[in-house]
Write a protein that holds these residues in place. Structure first.
Motif, short mmCIF file in Angstrom:
data_model
loop_
_atom_site.label_atom_id
_atom_site.label_comp_id
_atom_site.label_asym_id
_atom_site.label_seq_id
_atom_site.Cartn_x
_atom_site.Cartn_y
_atom_site.Cartn_z
N GLN A 14 -7.20 2.66 9.67
CA GLN A 14 -5.86 2.50 10.22
C GLN A 14 -5.52 0.96 9.90
N TYR A 15 -6.40 0.21 10.62
CA TYR A 15 -6.18 -1.31 10.44
C TYR A 15 -6.13 -1.68 8.86
N LEU A 16 -6.81 -1.37 8.19
CA LEU A 16 -6.63 -1.92 6.77
C LEU A 16 -5.41 -1.04 6.06
N ALA A 17 -4.93 -0.01 6.72
CA ALA A 17 -3.88 0.55 6.09
C ALA A 17 -2.54 -0.23 6.59
N HIS A 18 -2.48 -0.87 7.62
CA HIS A 18 -1.59 -1.61 7.79
C HIS A 18 -1.57 -2.94 7.04
N LYS A 19 -2.49 -3.04 6.22
CA LYS A 19 -2.61 -4.25 5.18
C LYS A 19 -2.29 -3.58 3.98
N ARG A 20 -1.88 -2.51 3.75
CA ARG A 20 -1.43 -1.73 2.68
C ARG A 20 -2.41 -1.38 1.95
N LEU A 21 -3.52 -1.06 2.37
CA LEU A 21 -4.87 -0.47 1.75
C LEU A 21 -4.96 0.99 1.88
N LYS A 22 -5.18 1.68 0.80
CA LYS A 22 -5.40 3.23 0.91
C LYS A 22 -6.92 3.29 1.40
N VAL A 23 -7.34 3.83 2.45
CA VAL A 23 -8.70 3.87 2.92
C VAL A 23 -9.03 5.37 3.29
#
Length: 272
Positions: free
Chosen positions: A162-171
């Motif tokens: 979720q944290y990385l998703a806020h940096k626009r990375l699909k995880v």
């Protein structure tokens, strides 16, 4: 009645996220758990401002704000001054500095930082992706992900996603369990897209024990036993070695710290 914890009322004519983050960052220097933050978003009228000031007076509170509508901002500053309410303007000093630098008048429109631009939609898409492909629900996500996190249970895979998703990375994230073979898709993507998460057995025991307590379950459950934990960690290490992926030890790292390490790793790889 005054509460034991100091109260900070966060007023904004937008979401109020910026102001709350600044307050939390400052409070972290004084043990952030010792304050109470009350966010009041989308403030557009003096009546709401008056209500918050009344609460601040009754509870000996502080007001922090990000109001860009001039009339509302000036009203709050003037009235809070009359009532001796501690007040902090988060945006204005920086806006005034930029106004002098650019020699331009600011737009004074709330919510511009959350404008529905391409970055916003990419962030929403990444958040939805992280939810859909969380915890190995659908292995097809592995092939579409920017990064795939693997590790045993309670290594922060979901919050990191979720944290990385806020940096626009699909995880996508995949739990590694001895009884279940990893999805074949995991071995069909470049190894630099996979990040392994490991943790010390002692730390994992503590985390899992607390998790069991929170769920109202017995601490003696196999889930938190050292023998089971060691078995899972040995299995996960073997899978990570097969994948040839980078591995991060999260034992003594906050989620934000681990997420930033992963983000910078991904950015460096994109630059190559």
């Amino acid at each position: 009645m005054v509460e034991n914890k100091p109260i900070v009322y966060v007023i904004s004519d937008s979401v109020g996220e910026t102001a709350e983050l600044v307050v939390r960052a400052a409070a972290s220097q004084f043990d952030g758990k010792q304050i109470n933050i009350r966010r009041i978003p989308y403030v557009e009228d003096r009546e709401t401002v008056d209500e918050v000031m009344t609460l601040a007076m009754e509870n000996d509170g502080i007001i922090a704000f990000t109001l860009v509508i001039p009339g509302l901002r000036e009203y709050l500053i003037e009235e809070a001054g009359k009532k001796n309410i501690p007040l902090y303007d988060i945006l204005s000093p920086m806006m005034m500095l930029l106004q002098r630098k650019f020699n331009k008048i600011p737009k004074n429109e709330p919510g511009l930082v959350h404008a529905l631009d391409e970055n916003y939609f990419r962030k929403v898409e990444a958040i939805e992706f992280a939810v859909k492909y969380d915890d190995g629900r659908d292995p097809r996500g592995i092939l579409r992900a920017d990064v795939v996190l693997v590790g045993v249970s309670r290594t922060s895979k979901t919050p990191l996603s979720q944290y990385l998703a806020h940096k626009r990375l699909k995880v996508a994230n995949i739990p590694l369990v001895p009884e279940v073979d990893p999805p074949p898709e995991l071995f069909h993507i470049p190894k630099d897209k996979v990040i392994g998460l490991t943790i010390s057995s002692e730390k994992l025991n503590t985390i899992r024990t607390e998790r069991l307590k929170a769920l109202g379950l017995k601490e003696e459950a196999n889930y938190a036993k050292f023998q089971r934990i060691e078995e899972e960690l040995v299995h996960s290490k073997r899978i990570m070695e097969q994948l040839g992926c980078d591995v991060i030890d999260v034992s003594n790292k906050a989620v934000e710290e681990t997420a930033n390490i992963i983000y910078h790793m991904i950015q460096k790889r994109k630059e190559k």
